[in-house]
Write a protein that holds these residues in place. Structure first.
Motif, PDB file in Angstrom:
ATOM      1  N   GLY A 138      26.232  -2.711 -59.576  1.00  0.00           N
ATOM      2  CA  GLY A 138      25.203  -3.636 -59.148  1.00  0.00           C
ATOM      3  C   GLY A 138      25.569  -5.105 -59.137  1.00  0.00           C
ATOM      4  O   GLY A 138      24.731  -5.935 -58.799  1.00  0.00           O
ATOM      5  N   VAL A 139      26.792  -5.461 -59.486  1.00  0.00           N
ATOM      6  CA  VAL A 139      27.201  -6.865 -59.432  1.00  0.00           C
ATOM      7  C   VAL A 139      27.032  -7.360 -58.001  1.00  0.00           C
ATOM      8  O   VAL A 139      27.408  -6.681 -57.048  1.00  0.00           O
ATOM      9  N   GLN A 140      26.461  -8.541 -57.854  1.00  0.00           N
ATOM     10  CA  GLN A 140      26.144  -9.063 -56.525  1.00  0.00           C
ATOM     11  C   GLN A 140      27.281  -9.828 -55.860  1.00  0.00           C
ATOM     12  O   GLN A 140      27.195 -10.147 -54.686  1.00  0.00           O
ATOM     13  N   ASP A 141      28.346 -10.139 -56.571  1.00  0.00           N
ATOM     14  CA  ASP A 141      29.414 -10.957 -55.995  1.00  0.00           C
ATOM     15  C   ASP A 141      30.783 -10.391 -56.367  1.00  0.00           C
ATOM     16  O   ASP A 141      31.394 -10.821 -57.345  1.00  0.00           O
ATOM     17  N   MET A 142      31.276  -9.443 -55.583  1.00  0.00           N
ATOM     18  CA  MET A 142      32.601  -8.884 -55.821  1.00  0.00           C
ATOM     19  C   MET A 142      33.658  -9.915 -55.409  1.00  0.00           C
ATOM     20  O   MET A 142      33.384 -10.841 -54.656  1.00  0.00           O
ATOM     21  N   THR A 143      34.876  -9.745 -55.905  1.00  0.00           N
ATOM     22  CA  THR A 143      35.974 -10.676 -55.679  1.00  0.00           C
ATOM     23  C   THR A 143      36.937 -10.121 -54.637  1.00  0.00           C
ATOM     24  O   THR A 143      37.280  -8.941 -54.685  1.00  0.00           O
ATOM     25  N   LEU A 144      37.383 -10.971 -53.736  1.00  0.00           N
ATOM     26  CA  LEU A 144      38.362 -10.566 -52.741  1.00  0.00           C
ATOM     27  C   LEU A 144      39.669 -10.223 -53.460  1.00  0.00           C
ATOM     28  O   LEU A 144      40.214 -11.037 -54.213  1.00  0.00           O
ATOM     29  N   ALA A 145      40.167  -9.019 -53.249  1.00  0.00           N
ATOM     30  CA  ALA A 145      41.415  -8.585 -53.884  1.00  0.00           C
ATOM     31  C   ALA A 145      42.608  -9.165 -53.127  1.00  0.00           C
ATOM     32  O   ALA A 145      42.522  -9.450 -51.937  1.00  0.00           O
ATOM     33  N   LYS A 146      43.712  -9.308 -53.813  1.00  0.00           N
ATOM     34  CA  LYS A 146      44.912  -9.872 -53.190  1.00  0.00           C
ATOM     35  C   LYS A 146      45.813  -8.774 -52.643  1.00  0.00           C
ATOM     36  O   LYS A 146      47.033  -8.874 -52.710  1.00  0.00           O
ATOM     37  N   VAL A 147      45.196  -7.759 -52.085  1.00  0.00           N
ATOM     38  CA  VAL A 147      45.943  -6.681 -51.433  1.00  0.00           C
ATOM     39  C   VAL A 147      45.398  -6.565 -50.015  1.00  0.00           C
ATOM     40  O   VAL A 147      44.194  -6.624 -49.799  1.00  0.00           O
ATOM     41  N   ASP A 148      46.293  -6.443 -49.057  1.00  0.00           N
ATOM     42  CA  ASP A 148      45.822  -6.343 -47.680  1.00  0.00           C
ATOM     43  C   ASP A 148      45.360  -4.908 -47.392  1.00  0.00           C
ATOM     44  O   ASP A 148      45.728  -3.960 -48.077  1.00  0.00           O
ATOM     45  N   PHE A 149      44.561  -4.786 -46.362  1.00  0.00           N
ATOM     46  CA  PHE A 149      43.937  -3.519 -46.017  1.00  0.00           C
ATOM     47  C   PHE A 149      44.969  -2.424 -45.738  1.00  0.00           C
ATOM     48  O   PHE A 149      44.831  -1.303 -46.218  1.00  0.00           O
ATOM     49  N   ALA A 150      46.012  -2.735 -44.972  1.00  0.00           N
ATOM     50  CA  ALA A 150      47.022  -1.730 -44.628  1.00  0.00           C
ATOM     51  C   ALA A 150      47.699  -1.163 -45.875  1.00  0.00           C
ATOM     52  O   ALA A 150      47.929   0.048 -45.972  1.00  0.00           O
ATOM     53  N   TYR A 174      46.399  -1.162 -48.961  1.00  0.00           N
ATOM     54  CA  TYR A 174      45.378  -0.432 -49.719  1.00  0.00           C
ATOM     55  C   TYR A 174      45.180   0.991 -49.180  1.00  0.00           C
ATOM     56  O   TYR A 174      45.137   1.937 -49.951  1.00  0.00           O
ATOM     57  N   VAL A 175      45.085   1.152 -47.875  1.00  0.00           N
ATOM     58  CA  VAL A 175      44.840   2.484 -47.322  1.00  0.00           C
ATOM     59  C   VAL A 175      46.071   3.380 -47.417  1.00  0.00           C
ATOM     60  O   VAL A 175      45.943   4.602 -47.348  1.00  0.00           O
ATOM     61  N   SER A 176      47.245   2.789 -47.590  1.00  0.00           N
ATOM     62  CA  SER A 176      48.455   3.609 -47.732  1.00  0.00           C
ATOM     63  C   SER A 176      48.628   4.139 -49.153  1.00  0.00           C
ATOM     64  O   SER A 176      49.411   5.054 -49.387  1.00  0.00           O
ATOM     65  N   TRP A 177      47.893   3.558 -50.113  1.00  0.00           N
ATOM     66  CA  TRP A 177      47.995   3.993 -51.507  1.00  0.00           C
ATOM     67  C   TRP A 177      47.264   5.307 -51.738  1.00  0.00           C
ATOM     68  O   TRP A 177      46.256   5.601 -51.097  1.00  0.00           O
ATOM     69  N   SER A 178      47.755   6.043 -52.715  1.00  0.00           N
ATOM     70  CA  SER A 178      47.047   7.241 -53.177  1.00  0.00           C
ATOM     71  C   SER A 178      45.876   6.801 -54.058  1.00  0.00           C
ATOM     72  O   SER A 178      45.788   5.629 -54.457  1.00  0.00           O
ATOM     73  N   GLU A 179      45.005   7.719 -54.373  1.00  0.00           N
ATOM     74  CA  GLU A 179      43.865   7.397 -55.249  1.00  0.00           C
ATOM     75  C   GLU A 179      44.364   6.908 -56.610  1.00  0.00           C
ATOM     76  O   GLU A 179      43.799   5.980 -57.193  1.00  0.00           O
ATOM     77  N   LYS A 180      45.443   7.507 -57.101  1.00  0.00           N
ATOM     78  CA  LYS A 180      45.995   7.089 -58.393  1.00  0.00           C
ATOM     79  C   LYS A 180      46.521   5.651 -58.328  1.00  0.00           C
ATOM     80  O   LYS A 180      46.297   4.866 -59.249  1.00  0.00           O
ATOM     81  N   GLU A 181      47.197   5.295 -57.247  1.00  0.00           N
ATOM     82  CA  GLU A 181      47.706   3.929 -57.099  1.00  0.00           C
ATOM     83  C   GLU A 181      46.554   2.920 -57.023  1.00  0.00           C
ATOM     84  O   GLU A 181      46.645   1.827 -57.590  1.00  0.00           O
TER      85      GLU A 181
END
Length: 69
Positions: free
Chosen positions: A28-40, A42-49
């Motif tokens: 429920g936090v209203q302000d998440m933080t932009l992560a320093k990982v790009d989308f490409a 992130y989607v290439s990582w496994s769930e564990k990564e």
């Protein structure tokens, strides 16, 4: 452009396309933080990564902070 955000309270990660004010659907936090990982990357990582990234992010960003009740 897709972006990856991380919740500063619980570490849950979320992908969004246009929004800049991103809320966490897990805790429920209203302000998440932009992560320093790009989308490409992130989607290439496994769930564990992804879990390891979130855990490391939480560890680094929680230094000096008190735990919330």
């Amino acid at each position: 452009m897709m972006r990856v955000y991380i919740c500063p309270d619980c570490g849950w990660m979320r992908m969004v396309s246009r929004r800049k004010n991103v809320e966490c659907y897990k805790c429920g936090v209203q302000d998440m933080t932009l992560a320093k990982v790009d989308f490409a990357t992130y989607v290439s990582w496994s769930e564990k990564e992804r879990e390891e990234y979130a855990a490391a992010w939480m560890y680094i960003h929680s230094k000096g902070k008190t735990k919330r009740n």
